[in-house]
Each structure stands twice: as structure tokens, then as C-alpha cells.
Design an enzyme around this catalytic site. Sequence first.
Site, PDB file in Angstrom:
ATOM      1  N   ARG A  92       0.820  -1.236   0.000  1.00 23.24           N
ATOM      2  CA  ARG A  92       0.000   0.000   0.000  1.00 23.24           C
ATOM      3  C   ARG A  92       0.848   1.277   0.000  1.00 23.24           C
ATOM      4  O   ARG A  92       0.434   2.309   0.545  1.00 23.24           O
ATOM      5  CB  ARG A  92      -0.964   0.031   1.195  1.00 23.24           C
ATOM      6  CG  ARG A  92      -1.877  -1.146   1.307  1.00 23.24           C
ATOM      7  CD  ARG A  92      -2.977  -1.162   0.254  1.00 23.24           C
ATOM      8  NE  ARG A  92      -3.804  -2.322   0.445  1.00 23.24           N
ATOM      9  CZ  ARG A  92      -3.571  -3.512  -0.139  1.00 23.24           C
ATOM     10  NH1 ARG A  92      -2.568  -3.662  -0.992  1.00 23.24           N
ATOM     11  NH2 ARG A  92      -4.355  -4.542   0.105  1.00 23.24           N
ATOM     12  N   SER A 143     -10.869  -0.793   4.433  1.00 19.12           N
ATOM     13  CA  SER A 143      -9.999  -0.911   5.612  1.00 19.12           C
ATOM     14  C   SER A 143      -9.406   0.451   5.963  1.00 19.12           C
ATOM     15  O   SER A 143      -8.820   1.118   5.115  1.00 19.12           O
ATOM     16  CB  SER A 143      -8.857  -1.888   5.336  1.00 19.12           C
ATOM     17  OG  SER A 143      -9.401  -3.173   5.196  1.00 19.12           O
ATOM     18  N   GLU A 181      -4.513   3.537   6.546  1.00 25.91           N
ATOM     19  CA  GLU A 181      -4.375   3.303   5.095  1.00 25.91           C
ATOM     20  C   GLU A 181      -5.120   4.419   4.351  1.00 25.91           C
ATOM     21  O   GLU A 181      -4.711   4.853   3.284  1.00 25.91           O
ATOM     22  CB  GLU A 181      -4.974   1.939   4.753  1.00 25.91           C
ATOM     23  CG  GLU A 181      -4.945   1.615   3.274  1.00 25.91           C
ATOM     24  CD  GLU A 181      -5.408   0.185   2.975  1.00 25.91           C
ATOM     25  OE1 GLU A 181      -5.097  -0.725   3.763  1.00 25.91           O
ATOM     26  OE2 GLU A 181      -6.092   0.003   1.959  1.00 25.91           O
TER      27      GLU A 181
HETATM   28  C1  LIG Z   1     -15.926  -1.063   0.455  1.00 22.76           C
HETATM   29  C2  LIG Z   1     -14.480  -0.811   0.131  1.00 22.76           C
HETATM   30  C3  LIG Z   1     -13.613  -1.880  -0.036  1.00 22.76           C
HETATM   31  C4  LIG Z   1     -12.256  -1.651  -0.348  1.00 22.76           C
HETATM   32  N1  LIG Z   1     -11.439  -2.726  -0.518  1.00 22.76           N
HETATM   33  C5  LIG Z   1     -10.148  -2.525  -0.854  1.00 22.76           C
HETATM   34  C6  LIG Z   1      -9.270  -3.638  -1.086  1.00 22.76           C
HETATM   35  O1  LIG Z   1      -9.649  -4.784  -1.045  1.00 22.76           O
HETATM   36  N2  LIG Z   1      -7.974  -3.358  -1.373  1.00 22.76           N
HETATM   37  C7  LIG Z   1      -7.497  -2.086  -1.460  1.00 22.76           C
HETATM   38  O2  LIG Z   1      -6.305  -1.916  -1.753  1.00 22.76           O
HETATM   39  N3  LIG Z   1      -8.301  -1.027  -1.254  1.00 22.76           N
HETATM   40  C8  LIG Z   1      -9.610  -1.211  -0.953  1.00 22.76           C
HETATM   41  N4  LIG Z   1     -10.420  -0.132  -0.735  1.00 22.76           N
HETATM   42  C9  LIG Z   1      -9.836   1.247  -0.759  1.00 22.76           C
HETATM   43  C10 LIG Z   1      -9.858   1.941  -2.132  1.00 22.76           C
HETATM   44  O3  LIG Z   1     -10.870   1.413  -2.971  1.00 22.76           O
HETATM   45  C11 LIG Z   1      -8.509   1.841  -2.837  1.00 22.76           C
HETATM   46  O4  LIG Z   1      -7.483   2.451  -2.083  1.00 22.76           O
HETATM   47  C12 LIG Z   1      -8.547   2.501  -4.230  1.00 22.76           C
HETATM   48  O5  LIG Z   1      -7.344   2.215  -4.902  1.00 22.76           O
HETATM   49  C13 LIG Z   1      -8.763   4.011  -4.193  1.00 22.76           C
HETATM   50  O6  LIG Z   1      -9.058   4.420  -5.514  1.00 22.76           O
HETATM   51  P1  LIG Z   1      -9.876   5.766  -5.787  1.00 22.76           P
HETATM   52  O7  LIG Z   1      -9.964   5.966  -7.245  1.00 22.76           O
HETATM   53  O8  LIG Z   1     -11.171   5.725  -5.058  1.00 22.76           O
HETATM   54  O9  LIG Z   1      -8.882   6.810  -5.142  1.00 22.76           O
HETATM   55  P2  LIG Z   1      -9.248   8.073  -4.224  1.00 22.76           P
HETATM   56  O10 LIG Z   1      -9.828   7.586  -2.926  1.00 22.76           O
HETATM   57  O11 LIG Z   1     -10.025   9.059  -4.984  1.00 22.76           O
HETATM   58  O12 LIG Z   1      -7.785   8.622  -3.941  1.00 22.76           O
HETATM   59  C14 LIG Z   1      -6.875   7.869  -3.145  1.00 22.76           C
HETATM   60  C15 LIG Z   1      -5.473   8.492  -3.285  1.00 22.76           C
HETATM   61  O13 LIG Z   1      -5.033   8.305  -4.629  1.00 22.76           O
HETATM   62  C16 LIG Z   1      -4.693   9.558  -5.199  1.00 22.76           C
HETATM   63  N5  LIG Z   1      -5.018   9.513  -6.633  1.00 22.76           N
HETATM   64  C17 LIG Z   1      -6.221   9.258  -7.210  1.00 22.76           C
HETATM   65  N6  LIG Z   1      -6.097   9.275  -8.552  1.00 22.76           N
HETATM   66  C18 LIG Z   1      -4.801   9.557  -8.813  1.00 22.76           C
HETATM   67  C19 LIG Z   1      -4.048   9.715 -10.022  1.00 22.76           C
HETATM   68  N7  LIG Z   1      -4.606   9.601 -11.220  1.00 22.76           N
HETATM   69  N8  LIG Z   1      -2.718   9.990  -9.925  1.00 22.76           N
HETATM   70  C20 LIG Z   1      -2.121  10.098  -8.700  1.00 22.76           C
HETATM   71  N9  LIG Z   1      -2.781   9.966  -7.521  1.00 22.76           N
HETATM   72  C21 LIG Z   1      -4.106   9.696  -7.588  1.00 22.76           C
HETATM   73  C22 LIG Z   1      -5.528  10.588  -4.442  1.00 22.76           C
HETATM   74  O14 LIG Z   1      -4.949  11.871  -4.511  1.00 22.76           O
HETATM   75  C23 LIG Z   1      -5.487  10.000  -3.048  1.00 22.76           C
HETATM   76  O15 LIG Z   1      -4.298  10.360  -2.391  1.00 22.76           O
HETATM   77  C24 LIG Z   1     -11.771  -0.326  -0.447  1.00 22.76           C
HETATM   78  C25 LIG Z   1     -12.658   0.755  -0.308  1.00 22.76           C
HETATM   79  C26 LIG Z   1     -13.990   0.524  -0.031  1.00 22.76           C
HETATM   80  C27 LIG Z   1     -14.929   1.698   0.089  1.00 22.76           C
END
Ligand SMILES: Cc1cc2nc3c(=O)[nH]c(=O)nc-3n(C[C@H](O)[C@H](O)[C@H](O)COP(=O)(O)OP(=O)(O)OC[C@H]3O[C@@H](n4cnc5c(N)ncnc54)[C@H](O)[C@@H]3O)c2cc1C
Length: 304
Positions: free
Chosen positions: A170, A218, A288
Amino acid sequence: MNAVADDVKSTQLRNEPLRKHTSWRVGGPADVFYEPASVEDLQRTLAELPADMPVHWLGLGSNLLVRDGGIRGAVIATGRLPRLLEKQGDAHVRAGAGLACMLLAKQCVRWHLGPAAFFAGIPGTVGGALAMNAGAFGGETWNHVEAVETIDRRGERRTRARGEYEIAYRTVRGPAPEWFLSATFRFDRNTESSLATIKALLAKRNASQPLGIPSCGSVFRNPPGDFAGRLIEQAGQKGRRLGGAMVSDKHANFILNAGKASAADIETLIGEVRAAVERTSGVLLEPEVRIIGEPLDAAAKGGR
Ligand SMILES: Cc1cc2nc3c(=O)[nH]c(=O)nc-3n(C[C@H](O)[C@H](O)[C@H](O)COP(=O)(O)OP(=O)(O)OC[C@H]3O[C@@H](n4cnc5c(N)ncnc54)[C@H](O)[C@@H]3O)c2cc1C
């Protein structure tokens, strides 16, 4: 597939409430909320924004706690960027940052690139998965990255090799400040998966996680050799409530917006759970989720 309807236009809004764009459904307003519909528009806007204006990137907001006072500066949301997804040769796939991980998983499985199925467990975008090194069902994003395309604060684009990044659980460290526009993944064709495999993985997860209620998945990283959820449960925190926020009684590493939680409720509960775990087990859990923005009182003092 490079689908985006012709009528999709870049938009720029003032004081857009970020609770509309985060999976916790909390978060105050962004001064500027920009959704580019093309990389060219994005380049132009980055070059035009005042050089000292901070920018924050947003995918699907599934790993972000935005404080109640919101964000001073610009939020760049990738949801309207063209949904680039193309197969290159036998095992390579190029995917755009704004594409939902679920779409990547499903299309790769149709292309018989089974190792991509794990992306179905990540409810975010490809850009968010690259930033977080997101992982699920034993798979991890950067295990498959060969190259990425990035953009910097002035709108300049670059192609970078995987070797330019330090990757851990992560955690992703690379040339900063740059953000991801797309990635080229390699998925070896040694594992077959089907849409039915994805369905079965998700059903298994539904049984152990509270998926219908707003959360960020998480909250804490797992410490080496242990599980944050286990430590939180052992500390007696399952079901604990603070305002509208609650530690899930189904999966202790999930904090839910169980009603009208504020970001402050959630952040305070995160701090209290962390302190309780440290007291009972001596382990200091690391969040996280990423916490950004200003508390409400700071925003009020600033005249908002
Ligand atoms: C129900 C649920 C279950 C989940 N299960 C998992 C799991 O199994 N495994 C896991 O790893 N995560 C999990 N997550 C967390 C989350 O989905 C991940 O961390 C995911 O990768 C975040 O993606 P996002 O597009 O929503 O990013 P955001 O939440 O919008 O952003 C997260 C970070 O990424 C940065 N970011 C976004 N886009 C870019 C880009 N293009 N370039 C650079 N930085 C960027 C943002 O600035 C921020 O710092 C879960 C979340 C939920 C709600």
C-alpha cells in the site's frame, strides 16, 4: 475501447461539496472542482491555474477522508477522462487513470487475462489503485505495472518505467509531484478466470465485509504479521460509536458512516481506536486511508 461520449465536456465548479464524491459521504467544499474531459484540457488547465494553488487528485474517493472544512485549492477529478482501455499484444493492457478497476477486471477476464481479476475487489479507479498500490484477493496493482504515463503540475506528460518507483505494501514512492494518466499492465495468461470467478470472489467478500454502508474499506494497514481488524477486535472496539461514525461489528477494520457522521466524527473515532489498540497490544496502527483538507473551525477562521 476508448469510450467517452462526444458531449462530455470538462467542467469547473466552485465550492463543490466533496461529500458527493467520496465513499464515506463526508467532506466539505473544494474551492475549485475540476473534471477534465480530455488530457489536453487537463494540460491546459494545469498550466493556467496559479502556480501556488495546491492541487489534489480524486478518483472515486474510496480511500479519502476529506475534512469538514473542505479543500483550499483545486481538486482534479478523473471521472470524465476518456475511458482508455486497450489490449496490446498477447499479455499487455493499457488503461486510463479514470477507468473503474471493476471495468478493467471484467474486460481483462473476457480477454483471458485471468490475473487481472483481483481488480474487481477494488472499488476505485486505476489512478487511485496506482497511487495506493491497491490489492485484493492476493493480487497487487504494481505486481503488474510495466510503465505509467504521468503529468506534472505544469501539464507536462512523461512516460516512466516501473523501476523509477519504490513499491511496498500500500505504498508507492516515485518522482513527485506527478500524477498518473495511464498505466501499461502485463497479465500473464497462466490463470484463467471468468465473470463467474469474479462473482464468487465478491460474494465471499460480501459475507465478511459491511459493503452496503458508506465506508472507505480498511481504515488501517495491516501491521507486519498481523491483521488490524484482529487487533481492533481484541481491543474491544467492535461496534464502538462516536456521533454518526461506528466501528463495524462485521469487520472491525471498517469504520462506517452509520447515519449523519461528520468527517470529524470519523477522524476522532480513528484516533480513539488507534489509541485503544496501542494500549492493549502495544501496536501503533498506521492509517491506510488518506486524510486531507481543513477542519471546520480552520475554514471558518479563514472566512468561509
Ligand atoms: C468497500 C471498500 C472496499 C475496499 N477494498 C479494498 C481492497 O480490497 N484493497 C485495497 O487496496 N483497497 C480497498 N479499498 C480502498 C480503495 O478502494 C482503494 O485504495 C482505491 O485504490 C482508491 O481508488 P480511488 O480511485 O477511489 O482513489 P481516491 O480515494 O479518490 O484517492 C486515493 C489516493 O489516490 C490519489 N489519486 C487518485 N487518482 C490519482 C491519479 N490519477 N494519480 C495520482 N494519484 C491519484 C488521491 O490523490 C489520493 O491520495 C476499499 C474501499 C472501499 C470503500
